[in-house]
Design a protein around this motif. Structure first.
Motif, PDB file in Angstrom:
ATOM      1  N   ARG A  56     -11.210  31.206  54.654  1.00  0.00           N
ATOM      2  CA  ARG A  56     -12.385  30.944  53.761  1.00  0.00           C
ATOM      3  C   ARG A  56     -13.493  31.573  54.498  1.00  0.00           C
ATOM      4  N   ARG A  66     -13.993  42.358  50.345  1.00  0.00           N
ATOM      5  CA  ARG A  66     -14.049  41.292  49.531  1.00  0.00           C
ATOM      6  C   ARG A  66     -12.616  41.299  48.582  1.00  0.00           C
ATOM      7  N   ARG A  67     -12.523  42.288  47.885  1.00  0.00           N
ATOM      8  CA  ARG A  67     -11.360  42.668  47.060  1.00  0.00           C
ATOM      9  C   ARG A  67      -9.963  42.502  47.806  1.00  0.00           C
ATOM     10  N   GLU A  85      -9.338  38.940  48.959  1.00  0.00           N
ATOM     11  CA  GLU A  85      -8.910  38.150  47.777  1.00  0.00           C
ATOM     12  C   GLU A  85      -7.447  38.400  47.396  1.00  0.00           C
ATOM     13  N   ASP A 124      -7.130  34.979  50.411  1.00  0.00           N
ATOM     14  CA  ASP A 124      -8.391  34.409  51.172  1.00  0.00           C
ATOM     15  C   ASP A 124      -9.306  34.148  49.876  1.00  0.00           C
ATOM     16  N   LYS A 125     -10.412  33.190  50.572  1.00  0.00           N
ATOM     17  CA  LYS A 125     -11.423  32.664  49.485  1.00  0.00           C
ATOM     18  C   LYS A 125     -12.751  33.084  50.042  1.00  0.00           C
ATOM     19  N   HIS A 143     -17.882  34.529  43.107  1.00  0.00           N
ATOM     20  CA  HIS A 143     -17.504  34.744  44.408  1.00  0.00           C
ATOM     21  C   HIS A 143     -19.074  35.152  45.322  1.00  0.00           C
TER      22      HIS A 143
END
Length: 568
Positions: free
Chosen positions: A175, A198-199, A202, A206-207, A224
């Motif tokens: 996270r 981020r992409r 994810e 993952d968060k 997000h």
């Protein structure tokens, strides 16, 4: 005898010579007593007044009285023209006539031994001259002893901890809360890099939670992203936002998210808030060094030299040393951080690019864009950058103006990007008569940028403010050889003569390399193929995987430190 002499400890008069380390308390005080004594000396016709307390010889005549300062209370004798070993010989005749002569002692020691002896007497004098001096000396010796003990007896391991096992954290979702001062829809290297990371994370399961400023044209629903309203908006289009970091709901939302790690993308404002929250939640903080702040002095309401040469480096050093790890995109930026004093563990991790997306562009899309821009068969040079001072756009425009006078081969320069310098640069292009050769395209949506890159034949760049130059890797992913001004972020990416050329910030050399790519089709094709192969190693997927390993390493190190603290 009628000779009259007076002996006192502290000199009543300040000597004409400079006394080493003298202090006001070394002279006769208080002033009322000194003045009364001088009047008594004059009244009683004193011939000689002897005093000490200073490590020199000085003689001053006041009326009929000679005031002689001689020797010192074990002070530091320098063995020079002012401070030397001596005694004063006084002769008194039967008639009461008094005379004196200075007798200099030639001490037969080696000059170094003389200085050491004098230094010892000086130190010795401090011990009996007062309690304050005694305490100061003891404190100094204690500090030296502690420092020597730490250097000699306390073992230090300057190598990474190879016994760390990040596996437990790699086997489960992580996270991650990210803090950034700018984010999409603002177009820039940092927001795009964060969005790709981020992409990628994810996709690995993952968060993510991104804490970023609020923008006018931002998407309506973003699960997000935590958008923060601004205290202040700056820039021509209010694109630079100063988020309200004092809102309590920021801390509540991040605490409710339960991050395993906090990733900071700027060393101030929202970055500082993120570091504060990381410490309160007792989770590791990772900082990515994206930007060379010293090149942004023109944005700061402070004297440029003070920010450029002092504040920017100090800010980065202090912030990075408070974090648990620092990610840098190139080895040259890692070297810079070490030079300014960053001691935090550093990870070299280039920013990822969407390599496959550039290969997916169709020839039809390229042809359609060429038709829209009314381009024929000319060679197309591309550059992507914010139109701002630190990006050195003027350098390229001046070089293009020179290039058109040195070649007969047709070309066109497309400058992609927005910024507060756009109107000024457009006027300059018009004044130089470059309207048919140079086009300021403006901002291009991220989803369309790959087509614009593929339209080009070569990529040109002159910015010296990059830590990596992500646009250069994107250009290579589109098969464009690069000509760039050499700087810390460029040096590791552009391989001279392999995937492009890098030059000093000299227009003649830069223009020469651009001309080579313009006129030599075979060379341009060779470097294009090599640039494409080089960029293949920088995919977003690999980027996210490598950053995830950095997170896991930081978590393993944090866990090890926590165990040690519990054991002690």
């Amino acid at each position: 005898s009628k000779a009259r002499m007076l002996f006192i400890g502290h000199p009543p008069l300040k000597p004409t010579e400079d006394a080493l380390f003298d202090q006001p308390e070394d002279y006769l005080a208080p002033p009322e007593f000194r003045n009364a004594l001088l009047k008594a000396v004059k009244k009683h016709n004193i011939d000689l007044v002897f005093s000490a307390n200073l490590s020199l010889y000085s003689e001053t005549q006041l009326g009929d009285t000679s005031f002689i300062t001689t020797g010192g209370a074990g002070g530091l004798v320098m063995n020079d023209e002012t401070s030397f070993y001596h005694y004063v010989q006084v002769n008194v005749s039967p008639e009461g006539e008094i005379s004196h002569t200075l007798q200099r002692l030639e001490v037969g020691q080696h000059p170094i031994l003389k200085r050491l002896e004098s230094l010892w007497f000086f130190i010795y004098s401090l011990f009996y001259a007062g309690y304050l001096n005694f305490l100061i000396i003891v404190a100094i010796f204690a500090a030296i002893a502690i420092k020597l003990y730490a250097i000699i007896f306390v073992g230090k391991d300057y190598y990474p901890d190879y016994n760390l096992d990040p596996t437990p954290w790699l086997e489960k979702p992580i996270r991650v809360a990210m803090f950034t001062n700018n984010y999409l829809p603002f177009i820039g290297g940092v927001p795009i890099s964060i969005a790709r990371l981020r992409r990628g994370l994810e996709d690995l399961g993952d968060k993510l939670l991104v804490v970023a400023p609020r923008y006018k044209d931002q998407p309506e629903a973003e699960e997000h992203v935590l958008r923060i309203p601004s205290l202040l908006a700056m820039g021509e289009k209010r694109e630079f936002r100063l988020a309200n970091i004092f809102l309590g709901r920021i801390r509540k939302r991040v605490r409710a998210f339960h991050p395993d790690i906090i990733h900071l993308h700027h060393p101030f404002w929202l970055g500082s808030l993120g570091l504060f929250i990381a410490r309160r939640l007792n989770v590791p903080a990772i900082y990515t060094y994206h930007t060379r702040l010293e090149h942004y002095a023109h944005f700061v309401p402070l004297p440029g030299l003070i920010f450029r040469n002092l504040i920017s480096h100090t800010l980065i050093k202090r912030f990075a040393n408070k974090c648990d790890g620092v990610i840098v995109p190139t080895y040259s930026t890692e070297e810079y951080l070490r030079m300014i004093g960053v001691k935090t563990p550093t990870f070299v991790q280039p920013t990822g690019i969407e390599y496959k997306r550039f290969q997916a562009v169709s020839d039809a899309d390229i042809a359609a864009l060429r038709t829209t821009l009314n381009l024929k068969d000319e060679i197309v040079f591309i550059s992507v950058s914010r139109l701002s001072n630190e990006k050195n756009i003027d350098f390229m425009i001046d070089a293009i103006n020179t290039l058109r006078q040195e070649t007969s081969k047709p070309f066109h320069f497309l400058m992609i990007g927005e910024g507060h310098q756009k109107d000024r640069l457009q006027n300059k292009i018009h004044e130089l008569g470059l309207d048919t050769l140079v086009t300021l395209v403006g901002a291009v949506p991220p989803e369309d940028i790959a087509v614009w890159y593929r339209l080009g034949d070569a990529f040109v760049f002159a910015s010296k403010s990059e830590t990596q130059g992500m646009v250069i890797l994107e250009a290579m992913a589109a098969g464009l050889p690069v000509v760039a001004v050499r700087s810390s972020g460029i040096d590791d990416v552009v391989r001279h003569g392999v995937n492009g050329f890098k030059t000093p910030e000299r227009q003649d050399q830069w223009c020469t390399q651009v001309k080579r790519l313009l006129e030599d089709d075979e060379l341009r094709g060779k470097l294009s193929r090599q640039a494409l192969a080089f960029a293949k190693d920088f995919s977003v997927e690999q980027f996210a995987t490598d950053v995830r390993e950095i997170y896991a390493t930081a978590l393993a190190l944090s866990n090890k430190k926590s165990r040690k603290q519990r054991e002690t």
